[in-house]
Scaffold this active site. Structure first.
Site, PDB file in Angstrom:
ATOM      1  N   ARG A 202       0.553  -1.163   0.074  1.00 44.65           N
ATOM      2  CA  ARG A 202       0.093   0.249   0.054  1.00 44.65           C
ATOM      3  C   ARG A 202       0.842   0.911   0.220  1.00 44.65           C
ATOM      4  NH1 ARG A 202      -5.104  -0.447   3.872  1.00 44.65           N
ATOM      5  NH2 ARG A 202      -4.872  -2.992   2.913  1.00 44.65           N
ATOM      6  N   ARG A 203       1.758   1.283   0.944  1.00 46.56           N
ATOM      7  CA  ARG A 203       2.176   2.603   1.325  1.00 46.56           C
ATOM      8  C   ARG A 203       4.095   2.134   0.487  1.00 46.56           C
ATOM      9  NH1 ARG A 203       1.966   3.951   6.252  1.00 46.56           N
ATOM     10  NH2 ARG A 203       1.672   1.721   6.765  1.00 46.56           N
TER      11      ARG A 203
ATOM     12  N   LYS B 252     -10.007 -15.526   3.444  1.00 46.43           N
ATOM     13  CA  LYS B 252     -10.679 -16.518   3.320  1.00 46.43           C
ATOM     14  C   LYS B 252     -12.549 -15.592   3.615  1.00 46.43           C
ATOM     15  CE  LYS B 252      -9.791 -14.632   8.352  1.00 46.43           C
ATOM     16  NZ  LYS B 252      -8.691 -15.111   8.451  1.00 46.43           N
TER      17      LYS B 252
ATOM     18  N   GLU C 180      -5.258 -22.858   0.371  1.00 47.01           N
ATOM     19  CA  GLU C 180      -4.783 -23.704   1.486  1.00 47.01           C
ATOM     20  C   GLU C 180      -4.705 -23.416   3.379  1.00 47.01           C
ATOM     21  OE1 GLU C 180      -4.410 -27.471   2.057  1.00 47.01           O
ATOM     22  OE2 GLU C 180      -5.413 -27.175   4.077  1.00 47.01           O
TER      23      GLU C 180
ATOM     24  N   GLY D  43      -4.828 -21.898   8.762  1.00 45.98           N
ATOM     25  CA  GLY D  43      -3.548 -21.655   9.501  1.00 45.98           C
ATOM     26  C   GLY D  43      -2.764 -22.682   8.451  1.00 45.98           C
TER      27      GLY D  43
ATOM     28  N   LYS E 206     -14.404 -19.342   7.543  1.00 40.96           N
ATOM     29  CA  LYS E 206     -13.620 -20.438   7.110  1.00 40.96           C
ATOM     30  C   LYS E 206     -15.040 -21.650   7.485  1.00 40.96           C
ATOM     31  CE  LYS E 206     -10.121 -18.729   9.848  1.00 40.96           C
ATOM     32  NZ  LYS E 206      -9.259 -18.401  11.474  1.00 40.96           N
TER      33      LYS E 206
ATOM     34  N   GLY F  70      -0.785 -16.149  12.456  1.00 40.19           N
ATOM     35  CA  GLY F  70       0.937 -16.143  12.575  1.00 40.19           C
ATOM     36  C   GLY F  70       1.085 -16.672  11.419  1.00 40.19           C
TER      37      GLY F  70
END
Lengths: 443, 443
Positions: free
Chosen positions: B54-55, B115, B139, B144, B215, B317
């Site tokens: 974006r920046r 998702k 996937e 995750g 999900k 994560g």
């Protein structure tokens, strides 16, 4: 109009089934029960064109199949021009190898549940698949219904697997779970397993770890991109696990499982190696594998980026195994239709398999000792001589019944084994009550 | 010579990365760290040709990447002729949809972790993939690092999935696990989760179940070969779960988890339908999902032939999610090289999604009641009027503090809800202390 009928104008994908025992009959049943769904998912119908069996006369009255499809000539069936995919659920090594190599060379895809053959000589099959431009699928060979090999072959290919630790034999897991919950000894638990149909009349392949070792070889090959055979796998059965060992494990907040373990690590020269082994081990009750009871299987995978993963389900039985076979049939059939192939064998890493002596393990050692001053110092001295570091020591009992329970830090297995041998030679050690490896951070 | 260098003569597969936040930076790192292994596994090197952010000015000094690769023009990057695969880890719906449809129409494969977009309008992406002849992999969008969608898309395609029950939101699982172990209330546990970085400053998407509902839609679509969107999913958050509810669950040998549930079943007319919902529920401590603690995710799948399966691991994560993204990149790259495609969307079954009112559930109801003769008879009468059958009743306390805890057998959710409403209107019911759905055979 059902969704299936829209699609049946595509020519069928034709299957030859080798073997019609526990798994084979369930494959036949599922092909029949799920026919419409399979057609819709594949984009063409599946057609069973022959079933090779050892004896033609046997009664198979309730199978939804034309009796004329049975043949005793497996090789003749494989060679037929109208066979696209060969499914092998017979087992054994030499004959099965001949069949599957024949099929693969001819460009026919193979779906097999034959762990013994894959572990003994998977390389020959993979080479034949590459030569013939055919698919070789074997999800059912390890951990039955659990989708495990496809994740290792594909999903984790952007990651680096560091360890695979599995409960991959249902019979021994049933026995050990039963010993843990009832306090029974091995023989009593084996008897129960036999009565309930979880153990075969000759349980050797299960309790001596041969079955798990074959699966360990297959898992290690996939996880580490290296050909590993059953001969590379260190194997120790679980017949020596006693009720006393289990009680001792409990005291430590652990249980005992027969584990197949494949670990990436460094050899003595710093070269990257793998350790592949099957043996009973103590694991903490807090480890995800500790709660895997009855005849269930589970495989714990550690990868650098993904972290810990676990796959759990039924590892055996006709129908669960047939589910895995059918998944592979669908994949092979789709590839046939689109003229493509599955990712071929990945064995580029060619890591050295290090022998058990070099593998890093931890020991739980229980000693009956003379209760006299200086015993612990003498025992600790033996560990120090072998450069084995002690993690915990517990002393219990008095006089004729004194006991030392020692858990080590990790050290080369050879050093640990030599330590135990030296301990056995000490005057003050009356007997070595038990020696067990420790995994999963227990201790 | 390393295994990789043997193969680098094949032209590179070229990647465009959209987004360079938590997941994107880890994707960049893994592409760098694993470069040799990835080349060996794919048969050609991967080359990152651009990263849209974006920046442009932001400091990204430690990333192993040429700063000239950054661009603020995502669409321009996607349209470049030298891009084979587009990786989207930005999130959001409208802009991402525009980008991914553009890429897919142009025959560029897409790997996405988005998702929200897949749950809102996955059909549009699948249609674009089919039109452009491109792969669509996602996937990382659910659970995750856990290889879950590939098993559902492929391994279980020879079987019939009957139910998928999952813990797919790490934040809420952390909160509920903490409430279960410490006895804390929701607010206190949320505060802890926020401090530890498990909950975002605005936790609405997690605690109100929006994340889990997205999900659930994706899982239900794959499991049942039916397009299910987020709008089809019944959703109830977990902010109403109290310390008292958790204590009550414990007394019953249960715990409370926020579950995403997708079940095959029959509608009132006997037609096959699916129920897809997200809500907190009591499950027995013996259920494999009960032991899934901290911020871990796990998905329990039941299939007719395979039986019960469970997949467990880290659901969020940067690095775990990047592992899943990398696995998809490897698959898409292999397909590019061999000129093939992944199995396309399977939505032939087109099952009706039944509303929550028709879905069969079980309730655990805790009532504060007047302690006077005939209370139980009156209460039981209300259940009978609504044709809800009672599984267990426990009475406790006396006088002003009398309590009735009732667990029902399964019944249409609408009948259960109506029963609770009717109970609330009874004179003898002082208050309804808690109402929770019950899953997994508890009770």
């Amino acid at each position: 109009m059902s969704p299936a009928t829209e699609l049946t104008e595509k020519p069928a994908v034709r299957l030859a089934l080798l073997g019609c025992g526990t798994v084979g009959t369930e494959v036949v049943r599922l092909l029949h029960e799920q026919a419409d769904d399979l057609t819709a998912r594949i984009g063409a119908p599946l057609e069973l064109v022959g079933v090779a069996v050892r004896r033609l006369g046997r009664e198979r009255g309730d199978l939804p199949i034309d009796p004329a499809l049975f043949t005793a000539d497996a090789l003749g069936l494989i060679k037929r021009d109208d066979v696209d995919i060969v499914i092998e659920v017979v087992g054994g090594i030499d004959t099965a190898r001949t069949w599957l190599v024949e099929a693969l060379h001819a460009g026919k895809s193979v779906v097999t549940a034959n762990k013994a053959l894959l572990a003994e000589d998977g390389g020959t099959l993979h080479d034949a698949a590459a030569q013939g431009g055919a698919d070789l699928y074997y999800e059912a060979a390890v951990a039955g219904a659990i989708p495990l090999l496809r994740p290792l072959r594909e999903s984790l290919h952007g990651d680096r697997v560091t360890a695979v630790t599995g409960i991959v034999n249902g019979t021994t897991n049933f026995i050990l779970s039963s010993m843990a919950s009832t306090g029974a000894g091995f023989n009593e638990a084996l008897e129960e397993a036999t009565e309930l149909g979880y153990a075969e009349a000759d349980p050797t392949a299960d309790v001596e770890g041969f079955d798990a070792a074959a699966k360990a070889a297959i898992l290690a090959s996939l996880a580490f991109h290296t050909r590993v055979t059953a001969a590379d796998v260190f194997r120790e059965g679980m017949t020596g696990v006693t009720a006393g060992d289990m009680a001792s494990a409990k005291e430590m907040g652990c249980t005992i499982k027969l584990l197949c373990i494949a670990q990436r690590g460094s050899g003595p020269d710093g070269d990257e190696t793998v350790s592949v082994r099957v043996h009973p081990a103590m694991i903490p009750l807090t480890h995800p594998l500790a709660g895997v009871g009855d005849a269930f299987n589970a495989v714990f995978v550690e990868a650098e980026a993904a972290g810990p993963l676990m796959f759990y389900g039924r590892g055996a039985g006709g129908r669960p195994t047939a589910s895995a076979v059918l998944g592979d049939i669908v994949a092979a059939a789709r590839n046939k239709i689109s003229g493509t192939r599955a990712p071929s064998e990945s064995n580029y890493a060619k890591l050295r398999v290090r022998p058990i002596g070099e593998s890093l393990t931890r020991y739980h050692i229980s000693l009956d000792v003379a209760e006299r001053p200086g015993v612990l110092a003498t025992v600790a001295g033996v560990f120090a001589q072998h450069e084995v570091s002690i993690a915990t020591v517990r002393q219990s009992g008095r006089a004729d019944d004194a006991k030392l329970v020692i858990v080590t830090h990790s050290a080369p297995d050879a050093a640990l084994a030599a330590t135990v041998e030296a301990l056995a030679g000490l005057d003050i050690v009356r007997s070595i009550a038990s020696v067990l490896r420790v995994e999963g951070g227990a201790g």
